[in-house]
Design an enzyme around this catalytic site. Structure first.
Site, PDB file in Angstrom:
ATOM      1  N   ARG A  74      65.076  45.314  58.088  1.00 40.99           N
ATOM      2  CA  ARG A  74      65.208  46.515  57.260  1.00 40.99           C
ATOM      3  C   ARG A  74      63.831  47.024  56.832  1.00 40.99           C
ATOM      4  O   ARG A  74      63.581  48.228  56.808  1.00 40.99           O
ATOM      5  CB  ARG A  74      66.082  46.217  56.039  1.00 40.99           C
ATOM      6  CG  ARG A  74      67.536  45.975  56.378  1.00 40.99           C
ATOM      7  CD  ARG A  74      68.319  45.489  55.174  1.00 40.99           C
ATOM      8  NE  ARG A  74      68.373  46.489  54.122  1.00 40.99           N
ATOM      9  CZ  ARG A  74      68.894  46.262  52.914  1.00 40.99           C
ATOM     10  NH1 ARG A  74      69.376  45.064  52.604  1.00 40.99           N
ATOM     11  NH2 ARG A  74      68.930  47.236  52.012  1.00 40.99           N
ATOM     12  N   CYS A  89      63.906  45.613  46.304  1.00 44.31           N
ATOM     13  CA  CYS A  89      64.848  45.120  47.321  1.00 44.31           C
ATOM     14  C   CYS A  89      65.726  46.288  47.735  1.00 44.31           C
ATOM     15  O   CYS A  89      65.264  47.427  47.782  1.00 44.31           O
ATOM     16  CB  CYS A  89      65.669  43.938  46.790  1.00 44.31           C
ATOM     17  SG  CYS A  89      66.674  44.315  45.336  1.00 44.31           S
TER      18      CYS A  89
END
Length: 280
Positions: free
Chosen positions: A179, A238
């Site tokens: 990601r 995050c």
């Protein structure tokens, strides 16, 4: 007795009776299966209450589980008979992702005596510790909870933008490498892949062992040293502000300052086309 923020199952047995309350902060990450509510009904520590991160949040914000205002947090604590002198132990069914986020929130609002059970209930079960062997929980307090917010622990979009060009600050991103480098699509719709300029990728699983326990302090020191933090102030980030708190706890265990947590995290940054991103 002075305890560190992260405690193990054996330490739980040594807590003084009628001093602490246990709070189940279990939460599922996107793609995970399970039922934290059913687990809580079946397996709860003595006198435990549910700390539902998706309810104790800013309901007026479209981003997931953003930190609430101090009044909402105080109302929750007061309703459950917790005052500023009550010790808190946050735990998950297994691991500590929800517990670390809950601990960060309690610290943000000035609760000093708060801890995370490393490994969660699974740690107690692996150690063969019966729940009824734990210290008697603190009694219900009739004192209204008073917050003492430490907003220096919280980073917003503007703080992160300012950090991009600041050599004294560094962003630690807890998402997977896929990601972070935009090789894997983001799980949230209309969210770009990539990362903030200059951010360092430290997947939250890299500070945990295979069973979900935090690495030993010396291993965490080495892992964070590889991120070239040095004396820089850290902003953890995050996908939505959950696993960033796991990195915050890792910083504490390794002897670093907790820094700031970017609450909006990539859910906010990646969905705003005006914000700069990198993919390599």
């Amino acid at each position: 007795m002075t305890l560190k923020p992260l405690i193990d199952a054996q330490t739980l047995l040594t807590l003084p009776a009628r001093r602490y309350r246990f709070l189940d902060a279990s939460i599922l990450l996107p793609g995970q299966e399970g039922d934290p509510e059913a687990d809580f009904r079946e397996l709860a520590l003595p006198g435990a209450i549910r700390f539902r991160i998706n309810e104790i949040c800013d309901h007026g914000n479209t981003l997931p589980h953003m930190v609430p205002g101090p009044a909402l947090f105080a109302d929750f604590m007061t309703a459950h008979g917790i005052d500023r002198e009550t010790g808190l132990v946050f735990y998950d069914r297994a691991g500590s992702i929800g517990a670390c986020r809950a601990h960060w929130m309690a610290d943000l609002f000035g609760h000093d005596c708060a801890h995370v059970l490393d490994g969660g209930l699974a740690a107690l079960q692996q150690a063969g510790i019966a729940f009824d062997a734990l210290p008697e929980p603190a009694p219900h307090s009739d004192t209204a909870y008073q917050t003492r917010a430490r907003y220096a622990r919280l980073a917003g979009k503007g703080d992160v933008l300012a950090a991009l060009g600041d050599p004294d600050r560094v962003i630690l991103d807890a998402r997977s490498a896929g990601r972070f480098h935009a090789r894997v699509a983001e799980p949230r719709p209309n969210t770009r892949g990539g990362h903030m300029r200059g951010a360092v990728n430290l997947p939250y699983g890299d500070v945990l062992d295979a069973e979900g326990y935090f690495l030993q302090p010396e291993a965490l020191v080495a892992r964070l040293a590889a991120c070239a933090i040095g004396a820089r102030q850290v902003i953890t980030s995050c996908g939505s502000g959950l696993t960033a708190a796991t990195l915050t706890m890792a910083l504490r265990v390794a002897g670093h300052a907790p820094g700031q947590l970017y609450d909006g995290s990539w859910a906010e940054w990646g969905s705003d086309p005006t914000l700069p991103i990198e993919t390599s």
